[in-house]
Scaffold this motif. Sequence first.
Motif, PDB file in Angstrom:
ATOM      1  N   SER A 243       0.828  -1.209   0.000  1.00  0.00           N
ATOM      2  CA  SER A 243       0.000   0.000   0.000  1.00  0.00           C
ATOM      3  C   SER A 243       0.864   1.261   0.000  1.00  0.00           C
ATOM      4  O   SER A 243       0.410   2.322  -0.431  1.00  0.00           O
ATOM      5  N   ARG A 244       2.077   1.165   0.521  1.00  0.00           N
ATOM      6  CA  ARG A 244       2.971   2.321   0.600  1.00  0.00           C
ATOM      7  C   ARG A 244       4.137   2.129  -0.358  1.00  0.00           C
ATOM      8  O   ARG A 244       5.262   1.819   0.039  1.00  0.00           O
ATOM      9  N   MET A 245       3.876   2.329  -1.646  1.00  0.00           N
ATOM     10  CA  MET A 245       4.921   2.157  -2.646  1.00  0.00           C
ATOM     11  C   MET A 245       6.026   3.200  -2.508  1.00  0.00           C
ATOM     12  O   MET A 245       7.167   2.960  -2.912  1.00  0.00           O
ATOM     13  N   ASP A 246       5.708   4.359  -1.925  1.00  0.00           N
ATOM     14  CA  ASP A 246       6.750   5.369  -1.730  1.00  0.00           C
ATOM     15  C   ASP A 246       7.831   4.854  -0.792  1.00  0.00           C
ATOM     16  O   ASP A 246       9.034   5.045  -1.042  1.00  0.00           O
ATOM     17  N   ILE A 247       7.432   4.164   0.272  1.00  0.00           N
ATOM     18  CA  ILE A 247       8.399   3.596   1.205  1.00  0.00           C
ATOM     19  C   ILE A 247       9.177   2.454   0.549  1.00  0.00           C
ATOM     20  O   ILE A 247      10.406   2.365   0.678  1.00  0.00           O
ATOM     21  N   ILE A 248       8.474   1.592  -0.171  1.00  0.00           N
ATOM     22  CA  ILE A 248       9.115   0.441  -0.812  1.00  0.00           C
ATOM     23  C   ILE A 248      10.122   0.891  -1.859  1.00  0.00           C
ATOM     24  O   ILE A 248      11.254   0.382  -1.939  1.00  0.00           O
ATOM     25  N   GLU A 249       9.744   1.878  -2.679  1.00  0.00           N
ATOM     26  CA  GLU A 249      10.658   2.376  -3.717  1.00  0.00           C
ATOM     27  C   GLU A 249      11.884   3.045  -3.105  1.00  0.00           C
ATOM     28  O   GLU A 249      12.998   2.903  -3.625  1.00  0.00           O
ATOM     29  N   MET A 250      11.691   3.753  -2.002  1.00  0.00           N
ATOM     30  CA  MET A 250      12.821   4.397  -1.336  1.00  0.00           C
ATOM     31  C   MET A 250      13.762   3.351  -0.738  1.00  0.00           C
ATOM     32  O   MET A 250      14.990   3.483  -0.801  1.00  0.00           O
ATOM     33  N   GLN A 251      13.191   2.303  -0.178  1.00  0.00           N
ATOM     34  CA  GLN A 251      14.015   1.226   0.373  1.00  0.00           C
ATOM     35  C   GLN A 251      14.825   0.547  -0.737  1.00  0.00           C
ATOM     36  O   GLN A 251      16.015   0.257  -0.566  1.00  0.00           O
ATOM     37  N   ASN A 252      14.189   0.287  -1.886  1.00  0.00           N
ATOM     38  CA  ASN A 252      14.898  -0.321  -3.015  1.00  0.00           C
ATOM     39  C   ASN A 252      16.018   0.583  -3.515  1.00  0.00           C
ATOM     40  O   ASN A 252      17.087   0.102  -3.906  1.00  0.00           O
ATOM     41  N   LYS A 253      15.764   1.883  -3.507  1.00  0.00           N
ATOM     42  CA  LYS A 253      16.787   2.839  -3.913  1.00  0.00           C
ATOM     43  C   LYS A 253      17.992   2.770  -2.986  1.00  0.00           C
ATOM     44  O   LYS A 253      19.149   2.768  -3.448  1.00  0.00           O
ATOM     45  N   LEU A 254      17.753   2.697  -1.690  1.00  0.00           N
ATOM     46  CA  LEU A 254      18.843   2.612  -0.717  1.00  0.00           C
ATOM     47  C   LEU A 254      19.629   1.320  -0.889  1.00  0.00           C
ATOM     48  O   LEU A 254      20.874   1.323  -0.821  1.00  0.00           O
ATOM     49  N   LEU A 255      18.936   0.203  -1.104  1.00  0.00           N
ATOM     50  CA  LEU A 255      19.619  -1.075  -1.300  1.00  0.00           C
ATOM     51  C   LEU A 255      20.485  -1.042  -2.553  1.00  0.00           C
ATOM     52  O   LEU A 255      21.615  -1.561  -2.567  1.00  0.00           O
ATOM     53  N   HIS A 256      19.967  -0.418  -3.606  1.00  0.00           N
ATOM     54  CA  HIS A 256      20.734  -0.288  -4.846  1.00  0.00           C
ATOM     55  C   HIS A 256      21.979   0.580  -4.626  1.00  0.00           C
ATOM     56  O   HIS A 256      23.080   0.242  -5.100  1.00  0.00           O
ATOM     57  N   MET A 257      21.841   1.674  -3.906  1.00  0.00           N
ATOM     58  CA  MET A 257      22.968   2.568  -3.645  1.00  0.00           C
ATOM     59  C   MET A 257      24.017   1.887  -2.771  1.00  0.00           C
ATOM     60  O   MET A 257      25.230   2.117  -2.957  1.00  0.00           O
ATOM     61  N   GLU A 258      23.585   1.043  -1.849  1.00  0.00           N
ATOM     62  CA  GLU A 258      24.546   0.331  -1.004  1.00  0.00           C
ATOM     63  C   GLU A 258      25.409  -0.617  -1.823  1.00  0.00           C
ATOM     64  O   GLU A 258      26.592  -0.814  -1.534  1.00  0.00           O
ATOM     65  N   LYS A 259      24.830  -1.216  -2.866  1.00  0.00           N
ATOM     66  CA  LYS A 259      25.613  -2.057  -3.771  1.00  0.00           C
ATOM     67  C   LYS A 259      26.550  -1.218  -4.628  1.00  0.00           C
ATOM     68  O   LYS A 259      27.664  -1.632  -4.947  1.00  0.00           O
ATOM     69  N   GLU A 260      26.097  -0.003  -5.000  1.00  0.00           N
ATOM     70  CA  GLU A 260      26.894   0.877  -5.845  1.00  0.00           C
ATOM     71  C   GLU A 260      28.093   1.472  -5.109  1.00  0.00           C
ATOM     72  O   GLU A 260      29.063   1.905  -5.745  1.00  0.00           O
ATOM     73  N   MET A 261      28.025   1.500  -3.766  1.00  0.00           N
ATOM     74  CA  MET A 261      29.126   2.089  -2.992  1.00  0.00           C
ATOM     75  C   MET A 261      30.467   1.423  -3.292  1.00  0.00           C
ATOM     76  O   MET A 261      31.515   2.075  -3.334  1.00  0.00           O
ATOM     77  N   ALA A 262      30.435   0.106  -3.503  1.00  0.00           N
ATOM     78  CA  ALA A 262      31.684  -0.648  -3.697  1.00  0.00           C
ATOM     79  C   ALA A 262      32.405  -0.275  -4.981  1.00  0.00           C
ATOM     80  O   ALA A 262      33.630  -0.427  -5.080  1.00  0.00           O
ATOM     81  N   VAL A 263      31.648   0.237  -5.958  1.00  0.00           N
ATOM     82  CA  VAL A 263      32.267   0.549  -7.257  1.00  0.00           C
ATOM     83  C   VAL A 263      32.249   2.041  -7.558  1.00  0.00           C
ATOM     84  O   VAL A 263      32.648   2.463  -8.652  1.00  0.00           O
ATOM     85  N   CYS A 264      31.795   2.856  -6.619  1.00  0.00           N
ATOM     86  CA  CYS A 264      31.734   4.299  -6.843  1.00  0.00           C
ATOM     87  C   CYS A 264      33.149   4.893  -6.878  1.00  0.00           C
ATOM     88  O   CYS A 264      33.953   4.640  -5.961  1.00  0.00           O
ATOM     89  N   PRO A 265      33.509   5.655  -7.906  1.00  0.00           N
ATOM     90  CA  PRO A 265      34.841   6.290  -7.963  1.00  0.00           C
ATOM     91  C   PRO A 265      35.077   7.172  -6.742  1.00  0.00           C
ATOM     92  O   PRO A 265      34.154   7.837  -6.268  1.00  0.00           O
ATOM     93  N   ILE A 266      36.312   7.195  -6.252  1.00  0.00           N
ATOM     94  CA  ILE A 266      36.633   7.910  -5.031  1.00  0.00           C
ATOM     95  C   ILE A 266      36.331   9.393  -5.148  1.00  0.00           C
ATOM     96  O   ILE A 266      35.891  10.037  -4.188  1.00  0.00           O
ATOM     97  N   GLU A 267      36.516   9.962  -6.344  1.00  0.00           N
ATOM     98  CA  GLU A 267      36.273  11.391  -6.525  1.00  0.00           C
ATOM     99  C   GLU A 267      34.774  11.742  -6.499  1.00  0.00           C
ATOM    100  O   GLU A 267      34.403  12.894  -6.331  1.00  0.00           O
ATOM    101  N   GLU A 268      33.929  10.744  -6.661  1.00  0.00           N
ATOM    102  CA  GLU A 268      32.477  10.973  -6.630  1.00  0.00           C
ATOM    103  C   GLU A 268      31.845  10.528  -5.310  1.00  0.00           C
ATOM    104  O   GLU A 268      30.641  10.707  -5.101  1.00  0.00           O
ATOM    105  N   MET A 269      32.672   9.956  -4.426  1.00  0.00           N
ATOM    106  CA  MET A 269      32.145   9.361  -3.208  1.00  0.00           C
ATOM    107  C   MET A 269      31.473  10.387  -2.294  1.00  0.00           C
ATOM    108  O   MET A 269      30.448  10.102  -1.670  1.00  0.00           O
TER     109      MET A 269
END
Length: 261
Positions: free
Chosen positions: A89-115
């Motif tokens: 019922s709360r897709m705003d919360i679910i989409e935000m959670q998915n965004k955070l999970l995706h960003m946590e995976k991206e942290m490992a490959v994020c260039p240091i200058e963009e960190m």
Amino acid sequence: MVLSCNQISKAFAEDVVLEAATFGVEEREKIAIVGLNGAGKTTLLKIIIGESAADSGEVVIARNKSLGYLAQHSREHLEAEIYQEVYHSRMDIIEMQNKLLHMEKEMAVCPIEEMGEFMEQYHRICDQFQLLEGYSYPSFVTGVLKGLGFSEEEFSKNIGQLSGGEKTRVFLAKLLVTNPDILLLDEPTNHLDIGSISWLEGFLSNYSGAIILVSHDRYFLDHIVTKVVEIENHKTIFFEGNYTEFAIKKQALRDAQLKHY
């Protein structure tokens, strides 16, 4: 004022239901609409949500305020599992959670200058997620379902296999989880046991939004509402207080009218 009904009139052929019905709802205010069967209570709710058109008058809803409506009988057909349907019922919360999970995976490959910029965005979304109480959202959904009488063993049941009363409880759970600014409930206790009614009383009493409530359960109304709008002879009359206070004032008004007559 978050909602106002101004001079609402409605008739079905020659049968007049509402005539110049007028009332307003303030922020966080909890109002009961009462009247005899057929007085027009459900019709008025349907006009407010736009399901039915008034013959004249207007409904004004404050800007950016959301409406949520529980009908006595829903025609909505669902086939999902109970918990999953309410949870989504709360897709705003679910989409935000998915965004955070995706960003946590991206942290490992994020260039240091963009960190630096990356982490600033991540923490900003985390703050928004916390503001929406996203971390406690799964337990909140569980609490609402249990409060409305579902056991954890029933969470995985298919909604299509439920009785009409059980489906209504699912729709009520979805509505409460969605947390609209203005909540319209038409006979919400019809399919609840005593324990669930008591839980719902507490939930609605502490609800952060405004509530418009139609119910024949006077005890239930007494514990929630602070104003009563009565529909009588097609018109609306205001009374401050809960249902018991309304009944006393109504009787005094009738006694005065009888004496005057």
